[in-house]
Design an enzyme around this catalytic site. Structure first.
Site, PDB file in Angstrom:
ATOM      1  N   GLY A 163      16.041  39.152  17.395  1.00  0.00           N
ATOM      2  CA  GLY A 163      15.555  38.764  16.068  1.00  0.00           C
ATOM      3  C   GLY A 163      16.632  37.938  15.381  1.00  0.00           C
ATOM      4  NE  ARG A 164      15.348  36.968   8.859  1.00  0.00           N
ATOM      5  CZ  ARG A 164      14.291  37.778   8.680  1.00  0.00           C
ATOM      6  NH1 ARG A 164      14.282  38.977   9.228  1.00  0.00           N
ATOM      7  NH2 ARG A 164      13.266  37.386   7.964  1.00  0.00           N
ATOM      8  CB  ILE A 165      21.146  40.584  13.775  1.00  0.00           C
ATOM      9  CG1 ILE A 165      20.956  40.835  12.276  1.00  0.00           C
ATOM     10  CG2 ILE A 165      22.575  40.953  14.194  1.00  0.00           C
ATOM     11  CD1 ILE A 165      21.062  42.284  11.825  1.00  0.00           C
ATOM     12  NE  ARG A 185       8.039  44.932  20.064  1.00  0.00           N
ATOM     13  CZ  ARG A 185       7.536  45.441  18.959  1.00  0.00           C
ATOM     14  NH1 ARG A 185       6.785  46.506  19.012  1.00  0.00           N
ATOM     15  NH2 ARG A 185       7.776  44.903  17.789  1.00  0.00           N
ATOM     16  NE  ARG A 247      19.763  52.024  11.100  1.00  0.00           N
ATOM     17  CZ  ARG A 247      20.305  51.042  10.392  1.00  0.00           C
ATOM     18  NH1 ARG A 247      21.386  50.420  10.819  1.00  0.00           N
ATOM     19  NH2 ARG A 247      19.788  50.692   9.226  1.00  0.00           N
ATOM     20  CD  GLU A 276      25.863  55.577  11.217  1.00  0.00           C
ATOM     21  OE1 GLU A 276      25.707  55.335  10.005  1.00  0.00           O
ATOM     22  OE2 GLU A 276      25.691  54.742  12.103  1.00  0.00           O
ATOM     23  CG  HIS A 294      26.553  51.738   9.404  1.00  0.00           C
ATOM     24  ND1 HIS A 294      25.427  52.494   9.600  1.00  0.00           N
ATOM     25  CD2 HIS A 294      26.092  50.486   9.155  1.00  0.00           C
ATOM     26  CE1 HIS A 294      24.350  51.741   9.474  1.00  0.00           C
ATOM     27  NE2 HIS A 294      24.734  50.506   9.204  1.00  0.00           N
TER      28      HIS A 294
HETATM   29  C1  8YV Z   1      23.367  48.490   5.600  1.00  0.00           C
HETATM   30  C2  8YV Z   1      22.243  48.275   7.854  1.00  0.00           C
HETATM   31  O1  8YV Z   1      24.636  48.587   5.108  1.00  0.00           O
HETATM   32  O2  8YV Z   1      20.814  46.886   6.592  1.00  0.00           O
HETATM   33  C3  8YV Z   1      20.917  47.699   7.479  1.00  0.00           C
HETATM   34  O3  8YV Z   1      19.939  48.072   8.138  1.00  0.00           O
HETATM   35  O4  8YV Z   1      22.364  48.859   8.845  1.00  0.00           O
HETATM   36  C4  8YV Z   1      23.457  48.150   7.049  1.00  0.00           C
HETATM   37  O5  8YV Z   1      24.024  46.926   7.275  1.00  0.00           O
HETATM   38  C5  8YV Z   1      22.660  49.769   5.312  1.00  0.00           C
HETATM   39  O6  8YV Z   1      21.474  49.890   6.008  1.00  0.00           O
HETATM   40  C6  8YV Z   1      22.378  49.909   3.846  1.00  0.00           C
HETATM   41  O7  8YV Z   1      21.298  50.766   3.601  1.00  0.00           O
END
Ligand code: 8YV
Length: 330
Positions: A163-165, A185, A247, A276, A294
């Site tokens: 995706g984007r990332i 997918r 995640r 976490e 994180h």
């Molecule tokens: C955030 C992240 O800091 O955006 C997300 O999904 O995993 C993190 O980069 C975090 O979720 C903030 O709620």
């Protein structure tokens, strides 16, 4: 929901401390309850919040479960999540109760990809090992064979989730002269695949067995939970390194630690964990893993932009406009 002049002011409850500028704007626009002490809300407090708020602004640290949502009153109409991932929200329960969910996509892409590259460099180049030795006063000077690692140039990077990332990681990896591979997918459009010079693998197992590095960049869903289970991790080559900035639950952490310990996987760079902020003690004992708290999106710029997205989504809700970042459950 109260009204000042022509403007409707929704009752907004924010679960964690947000950047100052965002909190100030929230207070100007909405009837907001902030959490200035930044103490995470317990389940009972979350239940009390959803019983009262028109809009809840949670983060990844809040479990917005079906039980929590069962306590929601009819007034709760929007969960404007501060973050891109919505795996901590029971989307089916929200949908059933007619509660819309929005997130903050796009504005943390580049920062998360940067942190992914930082890990992708840190593990094979042994950067944190070097730093630790130097700070401990244990460095006795340069030698031709001290702290030798591995180069990333010319190596194969397998991106899970494009995706984007994932695509932002691919662009960076390409600039470092890595060969980009990916599993997703659905295959990317030909033009994007061409621009990224990325090789598609429909079969994840096939890709895993051929890569030097794996970067996890998919969201956590029922399908991706423990996607990298023990059997899949065993398919990796012994010199392979796993990077996870998505995640923790996408990987079987215990299996990853076991396989690194016995040398079946070379190392890992992890910014996210299954429980976490608790870290599996096995991971803490391994030299060839880099563990970060994180912090993928932890830049002032990203966190302010995330807050602005939250503001825009709530404002759209108050004005009864289309929600720009509405997450539609599958
Ligand atoms: C955030 C992240 O800091 O955006 C997300 O999904 O995993 C993190 O980069 C975090 O979720 C903030 O709620």
């Amino acid at each position: 929901m109260s009204q000042t002049g022509n403007r409707i002011r929704p009752k907004v409850i924010v679960t964690r401390k947000l950047p100052d500028s965002i909190e100030t704007r929230m207070a100007e626009l909405f009837d907001v309850t902030l959490n200035l002490a930044d103490k995470p809300l317990a389940e009972e407090q979350l239940k009390a919040a959803v019983a009262e708020a028109d809009v809840l602004v949670p983060t990844v640290t809040d479990s917005i479960s079906a039980e929590v949502l069962a306590a929601a009153g009819d007034q709760l109409k929007l969960i404007a999540n501060f973050g891109a991932g919505v795996d901590h929200i029971d989307m089916a329960a929200a949908k059933e109760k007619g509660i819309a969910v929005t997130n903050t996509p796009g504005v943390l892409t580049e920062d998360t990809a940067d942190l992914t590259m930082a890990l992708l460099l840190s593990v094979p180049r042994r950067i944190f090992e070097g730093e630790k030795i130097l700070r401990a006063g244990e460095w006795s000077g340069w030698t031709p064979t001290f702290l030798m690692g591995h180069r990333i140039q010319g190596k194969r990077l397998g991106i899970i989730g494009m995706g984007r990332i994932g695509q932002a990681v691919a662009r960076r990896a390409k600039a470092f002269n890595m060969a980009v591979h990916y599993h997703k997918r659905s295959r990317l459009p030909e033009q994007i695949e061409g621009e990224l010079e990325a090789t598609y693998w429909e079969d994840l197992d096939e890709m895993l067995s051929r890569m030097d590095f794996i970067s996890i960049n998919c969201p956590l869903t029922d399908e991706t939970f423990r996607l990298l289970n023990r059997a899949r991790l065993k398919k990796l080559q012994p010199h392979a390194i796993v990077i996870n900035t998505a995640r923790g639950e996408v990987v079987d952490e215990e299996a990853l630690a076991d396989l690194i310990e016995v040398g079946r996987i070379a190392g890992a760079g992890l910014d996210v964990f299954e429980e976490e902020p608790t870290i599996n003690p096995k991971l803490l004992e391994l030299e060839n893993v880099v563990l970060l708290p994180h912090m993928g999106s932890a830049t002032i710029e990203a966190r302010v932009a995330m807050g602005e997205k939250v503001l825009i989504n709530i404002r759209a809700f108050a004005d009864k406009h289309r929600l720009p970042d509405r997450v539609i459950p599958d």
